[in-house]
Structure formats: C-alpha cells, structure tokens
Design an enzyme around this catalytic site. Structure first.
Site, PDB file in Angstrom:
ATOM      1  N   ASP A  19       0.967  -1.074   0.149  1.00 32.14           N
ATOM      2  CA  ASP A  19       0.029  -0.112   0.293  1.00 32.14           C
ATOM      3  C   ASP A  19       1.095   1.265  -0.449  1.00 32.14           C
ATOM      4  OD1 ASP A  19      -1.817   1.639   0.668  1.00 32.14           O
ATOM      5  OD2 ASP A  19      -2.071   1.423   2.494  1.00 32.14           O
ATOM      6  N   ASN A  21      -0.425   4.873   0.518  1.00 30.87           N
ATOM      7  CA  ASN A  21      -1.702   5.908   0.506  1.00 30.87           C
ATOM      8  C   ASN A  21      -2.321   5.842   0.981  1.00 30.87           C
ATOM      9  OD1 ASN A  21      -3.481   3.791  -0.187  1.00 30.87           O
ATOM     10  ND2 ASN A  21      -4.234   4.886  -1.886  1.00 30.87           N
ATOM     11  N   ASP A  23      -4.190   3.376   2.824  1.00 38.51           N
ATOM     12  CA  ASP A  23      -6.020   3.362   2.812  1.00 38.51           C
ATOM     13  C   ASP A  23      -6.110   1.867   3.005  1.00 38.51           C
ATOM     14  OD1 ASP A  23      -4.600   1.945   0.527  1.00 38.51           O
ATOM     15  OD2 ASP A  23      -6.889   2.669  -0.256  1.00 38.51           O
ATOM     16  N   ASP A  27      -1.668  -0.833  -3.913  1.00 37.95           N
ATOM     17  CA  ASP A  27      -2.063  -0.260  -4.507  1.00 37.95           C
ATOM     18  C   ASP A  27      -0.278  -0.251  -5.839  1.00 37.95           C
ATOM     19  OD1 ASP A  27       0.465   1.873  -3.325  1.00 37.95           O
ATOM     20  OD2 ASP A  27      -2.222   2.244  -2.886  1.00 37.95           O
ATOM     21  N   GLU A 263      -6.459 -20.618 -17.115  1.00 36.08           N
ATOM     22  CA  GLU A 263      -6.653 -21.213 -16.303  1.00 36.08           C
ATOM     23  C   GLU A 263      -8.026 -21.943 -16.350  1.00 36.08           C
ATOM     24  OE1 GLU A 263      -8.845 -20.215 -11.740  1.00 36.08           O
ATOM     25  OE2 GLU A 263      -9.495 -18.990 -13.575  1.00 36.08           O
ATOM     26  N   HIS A 324      -3.936 -17.387  -5.682  1.00 36.87           N
ATOM     27  CA  HIS A 324      -4.813 -16.501  -4.978  1.00 36.87           C
ATOM     28  C   HIS A 324      -6.520 -17.465  -4.606  1.00 36.87           C
ATOM     29  CE1 HIS A 324      -5.631 -16.427  -9.247  1.00 36.87           C
ATOM     30  NE2 HIS A 324      -7.222 -15.429  -8.360  1.00 36.87           N
TER      31      HIS A 324
HETATM   32  C1  NOJ Z   1     -11.278 -17.783 -11.041  1.00 37.70           C
HETATM   33  C2  NOJ Z   1      -9.868 -17.208 -10.346  1.00 37.70           C
HETATM   34  O1  NOJ Z   1      -8.813 -17.561 -10.085  1.00 37.70           O
HETATM   35  C3  NOJ Z   1     -10.750 -16.967  -8.939  1.00 37.70           C
HETATM   36  O2  NOJ Z   1     -10.082 -15.912  -8.038  1.00 37.70           O
HETATM   37  C4  NOJ Z   1     -12.355 -16.008  -9.484  1.00 37.70           C
HETATM   38  O3  NOJ Z   1     -13.494 -15.807  -8.045  1.00 37.70           O
HETATM   39  C5  NOJ Z   1     -12.825 -16.698 -10.212  1.00 37.70           C
HETATM   40  N1  NOJ Z   1     -12.249 -17.312 -11.601  1.00 37.70           N
HETATM   41  C6  NOJ Z   1     -14.521 -15.682 -11.136  1.00 37.70           C
HETATM   42  O4  NOJ Z   1     -13.666 -15.136 -11.757  1.00 37.70           O
END
Ligand code: NOJ
Length: 543
Positions: A19, A21, A23, A27, A263, A324
């Site tokens: 970050d 700023n 918040d 960013d 993906e 993630h």
């Molecule tokens: C796969 C992404 O990696 C995930 O984080 C997201 O929630 C879903 N696709 C929907 O876009």
C-alpha cells in the site's frame, strides 16, 4: 526457443502486495516502490491479478470496465508507468483477463438486462424458464448457474457467482469487443494474458441437462465432474478449444510476441486440447498437480514421467504450488522451510515454467480467518461451515486466508501499510519478513534467489531435455537436464534418513543445500537436502 517457454512467472495480488497511500489496500504505486526488490529476487515475468475498474465483490474478478484502472489501485498513468518501469528492468508484464464474465454492474450487462430488445441483450446468455431454471447446469461454485431476473422475467447464466454474468461468445459482437480489449492492452506493451476460467467460455447450444456423476467435490485440476454432475454441456466445450486458437492467432500479430496462459481444468487430454494439437492454442495452461502434492520422491517422479510423456516439447508444462484461490503450500508442509526448499528446487529446475505466488519466497503462511468472517464471496456463501470442517474435508473455502498482506519488514503492519490493513496480517515473526531473510544466506528467500539465478544462467535448465534417473533409494529423486553437450544432475532427498549415492566420476558442484556433501564419486544427502551437479567430461563450461 520462445521467451515464454523459458520464463518464470511471479503472481502479484495487488490488494495485498504494497500500500502506498495508507488506505490499507495495496496499489500500483506501492508495487512500483517494490520493483527493485522484485528484480533483486530474480523475477522475470510478473502476472497481476485484476486491477481494472470493479465493484470488488470478487476482488477484481468482477470487471465493470476492462480499460480503466480501479481508483483503489491508482490511475492509468500509474499503470503506464508500472509497465514502463517493469520493462526498463527487463521483466515482462502479464495481465489477468476475465473473458468469461463481467460484473453485473458492467454497462453491457445493465443494458442487457433492461429489456429483451436491447441491442446488448445478446451479449449475455438469457433463457426463459417456466418458474424453474431452464436446465440443471451447476456452476463452478456448486449452485444452479441460472439466475432469475425480474425485469424481463428470464434467467441469465453465470458459471461462477451470480454477480458475474457469462458473456455470450456465440455473438460475434462479444468477440469483437473482447479482442478490442486485448488490443487496448497489447498496444500498451503488455506481454501476455492470464485467462480466467477459460474452460467456461462456451456453453452448449442445445442447453440440454448435464448427466449425473457420483463425484461431489471438485479439485483444483478438475471441475469437470463435481456436485454430482458431469459438466458435459457447460465446461470444456470443443468451441472453447477452437476459440483458444482464435485468440492465439489474434495476439500473434503483435511483434513483441505476447503469450496466453489459460486457467483451465480437466483431464490431461482436455488441457492438451486447449494447447492445440499443433501447439497452436493457448501457449501455456496452469497445471495444478503440485497443489495437492504428496511429499514423497515417487510422487514427483511420477509427475515428471507423466508430463514428459503427455506434454513433450514443443509443449511446455507449468508447475504451480499456489495461487490466490488455494491454501498456501507452506501450510501443507507444516511451515517447514527445509521441505519448501526441496519443492522449490523441483519446481524451478524441471522442464517447464515455474509459477510463484507472492509471499511463497518467504514462506508466508496462511491466515486463520473463519468462513463466517470471510470477505471472500465463496466464504460468504458458506459462512456456516466451520473452518475445521472444511479443512478436514480438504476443501478450501475462505480464500482470504491465502491473500494476507506481504511481510516486508518489522515496521508496523510488516511494512505493508501505514493504515489499517484490509485483511489482518496474521501471526508472524521478524524471521518471516523479506528484510530479515535477505540478510540470512540460508533463508528461503535466498534459496529462491539462487533458483532464479540458476535458471537465468543455465540454458540447460531453460531449454534442456529432462530424464528421470533410477535411484536405489525410493526417497531420492534424481533427474538429468541436458542441452547440447552440457548435463546437469539434480538430487533431492525427500526421506528421513541420510543417503549415500554413487555419482558420475567427474562432476562439479553447482549448488548444495540442507547439508549435502560431495566427496569424490560419492554424494551424501542428509534428510531434506539437495544438490545440483554438472556432469563433466563433455563440455565443462557454463553457457
Ligand atoms: C478464477 C479466479 O482465479 C478466482 O479468483 C475468481 O474468483 C474466479 N475465477 C471467477 O473469476
């Protein structure tokens, strides 16, 4: 060999990196501030999770404008500067492109839902359904993919969450609009796209019901059969395989040779269909086997044998330990950084592209946020499922836990923000931070740095062939990488006991960790140690 076959990819989740700023949300200016450090680690290609304009209900994977930067993260000026500064440091930029769906706040969808005659109606998938959904299709999150909309008394389809309506790629205007988005970014010089749930792009025109399946739980590498359904008509359609080629052809026009990484999930045959029979589809796809590794030499050997058989050159396998959406790998090995070093050695030195999720280089651990308190929409959907139960069943529900802020140093909030962090930092010690690990030559951060260096220095690792080598002990994994006259051997001891191994007569030590010792024609490998040797006799020089 094409650059994207030889690269490594480092994923930044903008919300949690740095970050600038106060918040509490990461960013673009924050990322800019850390670029030198990223470069120092040795990163080659950076993939950014989305930072486009978005309501943020799925933290950016719900896009409301593909060509605007969300003010949370900064401005288009910041973005242009970021791209420029990355290139200046000889690194590449990959953006996340969510082609499958938009946010339900995207102007296209707002228009589309306003009336059946609206010109944008056909941008999405709408169907009538006599008081119940038009068919039995289950989305990737385990509920009906159909969402009733009162305005026109019809259902729209979403293969993920209901606020993420799927675009209709059978409408040529949608394709055109999306190619326009790709062009917008390619003209800014981005080097590639990570394509979100690309296996979901097309749905079957017949809209017939999916058949029953006995499987309930999906896995990271297989959504094809889940929630008691074989997703024959809403995932992995042949039209999606062909579309992969169309997108590839489109981006090939660009001289700077951008690439696509998809993906997708499904069997190896499905993955191969996305890559194209002539390797003319997506350049790469994520391969998720390492997400649920067994910490045994034989698991890794089998994986290599499989990938070398099914995805031989010109295909390039990818090796992914986390992202993630998944529990961090360090947690799956009880936080043991010695074990981590073996995994990383494997991931970086086999034939393929290693994909690293921010924080893996310091062994950044998981959070312990309950499903009930989760900000993640998947956690919200399942908020009454206790965390211990989802852990016990091996299903990952609250993705907040793998998205905690980066740990930079021992200043407040680990240097991530001077404000209140959007997600808690979780428990950590100063030994876990980048600043501390940089100073410790034995740290995981330094091990990653060496791995990046070795990849850069040795063409044998980037381009060479791979063969597994039989070992007397089942606990030791050994593979050889060969390019022209140069041969490298990698030895990794996954077991609990010390192993003594006879090795080729003339060798040169390239890298040793975990207390491994080279003495003459023997190699001593204590538990969780490894060594990289160059086999001499042919051409002893480094490239
Ligand atoms: C796969 C992404 O990696 C995930 O984080 C997201 O929630 C879903 N696709 C929907 O876009």
């Amino acid at each position: 060999m094409e650059w994207w076959k030889q690269t490594s990819i480092y994923q930044i989740y903008p919300w949690s990196f740095q970050d600038s700023n106060g918040d509490g949300i990461g960013d673009l200016k924050g990322i800019l501030k850390r670029l030198d450090e990223i470069q120092e680690l040795g990163v080659e290609t950076i993939w950014f999770s989305p930072f486009y304009q978005s309501p943020g209900e799925d933290f950016g994977y719900d896009i409301a404008d593909y060509t605007k930067i969300d003010p949370r993260f900064g401005t288009m000026e910041d973005c242009d500067r970021l791209i420029k500064e990355i290139h200046k440091r000889k690194m590449k930029v990959v953006l996340d492109m969510v082609m499958n769906h938009t946010s339900d706040k995207h102007p296209w969808f707002l228009e589309s839902k306003s009336s059946v005659t609206n010109p944008k109606r056909e941008f999405y998938i709408w169907k009538k359904g006599r008081k119940k959904p038009p068919n039995n299709w289950i989305s990737m999150v385990g509920k009906s993919g159909w969402n009733y909309d009162q305005t026109t008394d019809e259902y729209y389809y979403s293969n993920f969450l209901s606020f993420q309506p799927d675009l209709n790629y059978r409408n040529p205007k949608v394709k055109l609009a999306m190619f326009g988005v790709l062009d917008f970014w390619l003209k800014k010089g981005v080097d590639g796209f990570r394509l979100d749930i690309f296996n979901s792009i097309y749905k079957d025109e017949s809209f017939q019901d999916n058949p029953f399946s006995l499987r309930f739980f999906p896995t990271p590498d297989n959504h094809d059969e889940a929630f008691f359904q074989k997703k024959q008509y809403n995932l992995n359609l042949p039209e999606s395989f062909s579309f992969a080629k169309e997108v590839r052809k489109h981006i090939t026009k660009y001289k700077h040779k951008p690439f696509l990484i998809g993906e997708v999930s499904g069997s190896d045959q499905v993955l191969k269909s996305f890559l194209g029979e002539k390797a003319d589809g997506l350049n790469l796809v994520f391969q998720f086997e390492l997400i649920h590794f067994q910490f045994q030499a034989k698991f890794f050997k089998q994986l290599l044998l499989k990938n070398e058989t099914i995805f031989p050159s010109p295909y390039t396998p990818t090796y992914v330990l986390g992202n993630h959406d998944q529990r961090r790998y360090i947690d799956r090995i009880g936080g043991d950084r010695n074990k981590a070093k073996l995994l990383v050695c494997f991931q970086f030195l086999v034939r393929g592209v290693p994909i690293i999720y921010y924080g893996e280089e310091i062994g950044r651990g998981e959070g312990r946020i309950s499903n009930f308190k989760g900000k993640d929409p998947i956690a919200k959907m399942n908020r009454f499922v206790p965390l211990f139960l989802s852990n016990l069943l091996g299903i990952y529900i609250n993705r907040d836990n793998c998205r905690l802020p980066m740990l930079w140093d021992d200043s407040p909030n680990a240097g991530f923000t001077i404000g209140t962090s959007w997600l808690p930092l979780g428990t950590f010690q100063k030994e876990d931070t980048v600043a501390f690990q940089k100073k410790d030559p034995e740290s995981l951060w330094n091990h990653y740095r060496v791995m990046f260096q070795i990849r850069k220095e040795w063409q044998t690792i980037r381009e060479g062939s791979l063969d597994t080598i039989e070992m007397e002990s089942d606990d030791v994994l050994c593979f050889a990488r060969k390019y022209k006259d140069t041969i490298l051997h990698v030895y990794l001891n996954f077991g609990n006991s010390r192993e003594k191994i006879r090795i080729p007569n003339k060798t040169k030590l390239i890298y040793a960790f975990g207390g491994s010792i080279l003495s003459g024609s023997f190699l001593e490998l204590p538990s969780l140690s490894g060594m990289i040797l160059q086999v001499m006799g042919s051409k002893p020089s480094r490239e």
